[in-house]
Design an enzyme around this catalytic site. Sequence first.
Site, PDB file in Angstrom:
ATOM      1  CB  THR A  36      -0.887   0.067   1.134  1.00 35.71           C
ATOM      2  OG1 THR A  36      -1.842  -1.387   1.299  1.00 35.71           O
ATOM      3  CG2 THR A  36      -1.950   1.107   1.311  1.00 35.71           C
ATOM      4  CB  THR A  37       3.880   2.278   1.874  1.00 34.06           C
ATOM      5  OG1 THR A  37       3.379   1.910   3.017  1.00 34.06           O
ATOM      6  CG2 THR A  37       4.871   3.313   1.852  1.00 34.06           C
ATOM      7  CG  ASP A  60       6.454  -5.130   7.857  1.00 31.31           C
ATOM      8  OD1 ASP A  60       6.656  -4.268   7.119  1.00 31.31           O
ATOM      9  OD2 ASP A  60       5.789  -5.195   8.973  1.00 31.31           O
ATOM     10  CG  HIS A  87       2.613  -6.138  11.241  1.00 33.12           C
ATOM     11  ND1 HIS A  87       1.356  -4.974  11.206  1.00 33.12           N
ATOM     12  CD2 HIS A  87       3.433  -5.660  10.279  1.00 33.12           C
ATOM     13  CE1 HIS A  87       1.794  -3.944  10.673  1.00 33.12           C
ATOM     14  NE2 HIS A  87       3.023  -4.318  10.055  1.00 33.12           N
TER      15      HIS A  87
END
Length: 137
Positions: A36-37, A60, A87
Amino acid sequence: MNIALVAHDQMKNTMVGFCIGYESILKKYGLYATGTTGKRIMDETELNINRLASGPLGGDQQIGSLIVTQEIDLVIFLRDPLTSQAHETDIQALIRLCDVYHVPIATNLASAEIFIKALDRGELSWREVRKSKSQRI
């Protein structure tokens, strides 16, 4: 030199603004981002982003894997310190890998600006020297 860009939901606008402000520097490097980033950055800039999975869906951890294989040289992770993250263990693992593999990590806008300006001045070139030496061993 490759840079990983990660931002929690409440920090995505800040990350986009950062990327707009430093687009002329960032475009010189390989860029990786969680899903999304990365999409948000690409929608607002001309930057080419290698998009990985969304953070909670393993993004991540994918960045962590790139750190282990020495493919990431700088992590800019704009964290939301006021919101609990489901998370969190993945986030802590990513930070730990940065420490283990000596990868600079910025977790707020102030440190991100310091690192990006240092990168522009060539002050992180030691990463390239370190990588070339480790490949010869």
